[in-house]
Design a protein around this motif. Structure first.
Motif, PDB file in Angstrom:
ATOM      1  N   PRO A   1      14.772 -22.698  62.170  1.00  0.00           N
ATOM      2  CA  PRO A   1      13.969 -21.917  63.114  1.00  0.00           C
ATOM      3  C   PRO A   1      14.805 -20.795  63.720  1.00  0.00           C
ATOM      4  O   PRO A   1      15.986 -20.987  64.040  1.00  0.00           O
ATOM      5  N   VAL A   2      14.212 -19.623  63.863  1.00  0.00           N
ATOM      6  CA  VAL A   2      14.936 -18.462  64.377  1.00  0.00           C
ATOM      7  C   VAL A   2      15.457 -18.713  65.787  1.00  0.00           C
ATOM      8  O   VAL A   2      16.574 -18.312  66.126  1.00  0.00           O
TER       9      VAL A   2
ATOM     10  N   ALA B   1       4.254 -24.556  62.495  1.00  0.00           N
ATOM     11  CA  ALA B   1       3.098 -23.705  62.751  1.00  0.00           C
ATOM     12  C   ALA B   1       2.383 -24.083  64.044  1.00  0.00           C
ATOM     13  O   ALA B   1       1.774 -23.222  64.694  1.00  0.00           O
ATOM     14  N   HIS B   2       2.461 -25.359  64.430  1.00  0.00           N
ATOM     15  CA  HIS B   2       1.735 -25.824  65.621  1.00  0.00           C
ATOM     16  C   HIS B   2       2.635 -26.711  66.470  1.00  0.00           C
ATOM     17  O   HIS B   2       2.445 -27.936  66.532  1.00  0.00           O
ATOM     18  N   PRO B   3       3.632 -26.120  67.128  1.00  0.00           N
ATOM     19  CA  PRO B   3       4.535 -26.920  67.975  1.00  0.00           C
ATOM     20  C   PRO B   3       3.781 -27.576  69.120  1.00  0.00           C
ATOM     21  O   PRO B   3       2.864 -26.986  69.694  1.00  0.00           O
ATOM     22  N   ALA B   4       4.186 -28.801  69.450  1.00  0.00           N
ATOM     23  CA  ALA B   4       3.495 -29.551  70.497  1.00  0.00           C
ATOM     24  C   ALA B   4       3.790 -29.005  71.888  1.00  0.00           C
ATOM     25  O   ALA B   4       2.940 -29.048  72.774  1.00  0.00           O
ATOM     26  N   THR B   5       5.014 -28.504  72.097  1.00  0.00           N
ATOM     27  CA  THR B   5       5.391 -27.929  73.388  1.00  0.00           C
ATOM     28  C   THR B   5       6.240 -26.690  73.120  1.00  0.00           C
ATOM     29  O   THR B   5       6.643 -26.421  71.989  1.00  0.00           O
ATOM     30  N   THR B   6       6.563 -25.960  74.177  1.00  0.00           N
ATOM     31  CA  THR B   6       7.404 -24.774  74.021  1.00  0.00           C
ATOM     32  C   THR B   6       8.834 -25.145  73.648  1.00  0.00           C
ATOM     33  O   THR B   6       9.596 -24.279  73.210  1.00  0.00           O
TER      34      THR B   6
ATOM     35  N   GLU C   1       9.540 -27.382  71.284  1.00  0.00           N
ATOM     36  CA  GLU C   1       9.546 -27.689  69.852  1.00  0.00           C
ATOM     37  C   GLU C   1       9.836 -26.424  69.053  1.00  0.00           C
ATOM     38  O   GLU C   1       9.418 -25.326  69.427  1.00  0.00           O
ATOM     39  N   LYS C   2      10.560 -26.583  67.943  1.00  0.00           N
ATOM     40  CA  LYS C   2      10.892 -25.430  67.108  1.00  0.00           C
ATOM     41  C   LYS C   2       9.639 -24.934  66.379  1.00  0.00           C
ATOM     42  O   LYS C   2       8.734 -25.717  66.067  1.00  0.00           O
ATOM     43  N   ALA C   3       9.615 -23.619  66.098  1.00  0.00           N
ATOM     44  CA  ALA C   3       8.410 -23.019  65.534  1.00  0.00           C
ATOM     45  C   ALA C   3       8.779 -21.864  64.606  1.00  0.00           C
ATOM     46  O   ALA C   3       9.919 -21.387  64.597  1.00  0.00           O
ATOM     47  N   PHE C   4       7.813 -21.421  63.806  1.00  0.00           N
ATOM     48  CA  PHE C   4       7.968 -20.168  63.057  1.00  0.00           C
ATOM     49  C   PHE C   4       8.173 -19.032  64.055  1.00  0.00           C
ATOM     50  O   PHE C   4       7.661 -19.095  65.173  1.00  0.00           O
ATOM     51  N   PRO C   5       8.923 -17.976  63.656  1.00  0.00           N
ATOM     52  CA  PRO C   5       9.514 -17.706  62.348  1.00  0.00           C
ATOM     53  C   PRO C   5      10.788 -18.510  62.103  1.00  0.00           C
ATOM     54  O   PRO C   5      11.373 -19.066  63.035  1.00  0.00           O
ATOM     55  N   VAL C   6      11.192 -18.518  60.818  1.00  0.00           N
ATOM     56  CA  VAL C   6      12.403 -19.220  60.407  1.00  0.00           C
ATOM     57  C   VAL C   6      13.259 -18.284  59.572  1.00  0.00           C
ATOM     58  O   VAL C   6      12.776 -17.269  59.059  1.00  0.00           O
TER      59      VAL C   6
END
Length: 418
Positions: A147-148, A178-183, A185-190
């Motif tokens: 994750p970026v 694509a759908h992190p549970a909280t802020t 959690e890691k997310a796109f972009p990567v």
């Protein structure tokens, strides 16, 4: 009284230290879900998502009169981009948004290092699962996906083939991004990078003043971070005059210039492969785990004191003595669930070269939520004589330490002997 802004997610220890200082008037910028960690009456500026520095900065500027505020300090890596954006927007001293981004956003970091001619793994950036597949195909499997934004190895994945990416496990991985549970959690972009054959991994922790490296130490992880999944972990100082240390120190200096850091602390990771050294990642924040304490024991250098002093425009005098190069910090894992038994510091008293054992969990404590290599139950610091002595010390810690937990409902194992 100095008026300062502190951006923060879950760092309660350092936030508490700032709040207690009688010479500071602190406005804490954080997200609503972290409000409970602050005592009533604390000045708070709430933003929806610190991962979005533009929106977070706009919300703070719109909701608060920042006249008279003179400095901004970031207390966590996820809050650093907003700190940089606030400094730039308000014309305040310290690392600018562009510098912080080059030390926080892995895509921006890769661009800065590549432009400066620093050796990095071949890389691409992907904003969703389709772009990830295209990038991996272009680079060639196996690849490593990171994750970026975000520190630690959580959500970092090695993909060895397109079939693996399209497998149920691979699809579940991209769905979480694509759908992190909280802020948190890691997310796109990567970033998608060539998977390197890493034989050793080092970290280099420094202090920069007016663009000059005022203090720096090189350490080697007990095992490469990516290879860590369970058990004892940590790092040890190496001979600072050794060929590998000198090469890493030279690379660190080039990287500091590449990201534009003029003042602050660094935590720089370097990957050793059969083909030579590659720059990993650089952060303009203190290293985690037991690194801060190891460096204190080595020379008196305190990474957090240096970071806070630099951010707040206060003096910090880095030590100038040579490193003994014989210290190790060993992290003992935590297990998800409720602790039912755990070793005490006395149980580790016979470890060769022991300096101190900091047991961080007690019977009855419950461990859960986001867990990665920084989630530990104890940190041990010791001295060693040579490589055989280092191995002996690590083995003795592994043998002496024991933790048992009542398993969580998700089925994680309830006992660990690292």
């Amino acid at each position: 009284m100095k008026r300062v802004i502190a951006t923060n997610t879950g760092n309660t220890k350092i936030a508490g230290q700032l709040a207690e200082r009688a010479d500071l008037d602190v406005l804490f910028v954080t997200e609503p879900r972290f409000v409970d960690q602050y005592p009533p009456g604390t000045a708070l500026a709430l933003v929806d998502d610190l991962n979005d520095p533009e929106e977070a900065t706009a919300a703070v500027l719109a909701g608060h009169d920042l006249t008279g505020y003179s400095h901004v300090v970031a207390l966590s890596e996820r809050a650093a981009l907003t700190a940089g954006r606030l400094r730039t927007a308000l014309g305040l001293p310290g690392p600018s948004f562009d510098t912080v981004r080059a030390c926080t956003d892995k895509a921006a970091m890769n661009r800065a290092l590549t432009d400066a001619g620093v050796r990095t793994a071949t890389h691409r950036t992907a904003g969703d699962a389709t772009e990830l597949a295209d990038a991996a195909r272009e680079i060639g499997y196996p690849v490593i996906v990171k994750p970026v934004l975000g520190s630690g190895a959580d959500a970092t994945e090695v993909l060895r083939s397109e079939d693996e990416l399209r497998s149920p496990a691979g699809q579940a991985y991209t769905e979480r991004l694509a759908h992190p549970a909280t802020t948190s959690e890691k997310a796109f972009p990567v970033v998608v990078e060539t998977y390197l054959d890493v034989t050793d991994e080092y970290h280099c922790d420094g202090y920069v003043v007016d663009g000059r490296i005022a203090h720096v130490r090189v350490s080697r992880y007990l095992r490469p971070v990516l290879g860590y999944s369970d058990g004892a972990f940590g790092s040890h100082l190496i001979d600072q005059e050794s060929p590998e240390a000198l090469e890493i120190l030279a690379m660190h200096e080039r990287v500091v210039r590449a990201v534009g850091l003029r003042d602050g602390v660094t935590h720089f990771e370097v990957l050793a492969t059969p083909g030579g050294l590659y720059a990993g990642e650089i952060a303009c924040r203190p290293g985690g785990g037991g690194i801060r304490r190891m460096l204190q024991l080595d020379s008196g250098f305190d990474t957090w004191d240096a970071h806070l002093a630099t951010s707040l425009g206060e003096p910090y005098h880095a030590p100038t003595g040579a490193s003994a190069g014989d210290l190790v910090e060993i992290l003992l894992p935590a297990r998800r669930g409720t602790v039912t038994a755990i070793s005490t510091a006395d149980d580790l008293a016979a470890v060769p070269g022991l300096i101190e054992a900091d047991i961080r969990l007690s019977v009855g404590d419950t461990v859960g939520g986001l867990m990665d290599s920084s989630t530990v139950s104890a940190v041990v610091h010791a001295r060693y004589t040579d490589r055989a002595g280092l191995d002996e010390t690590v083995a003795a810690v592994r043998k002496a330490f024991h933790i048992e937990v009542e398993p969580a409902a998700d089925g994680h194992p309830g006992e660990e002997r690292p």
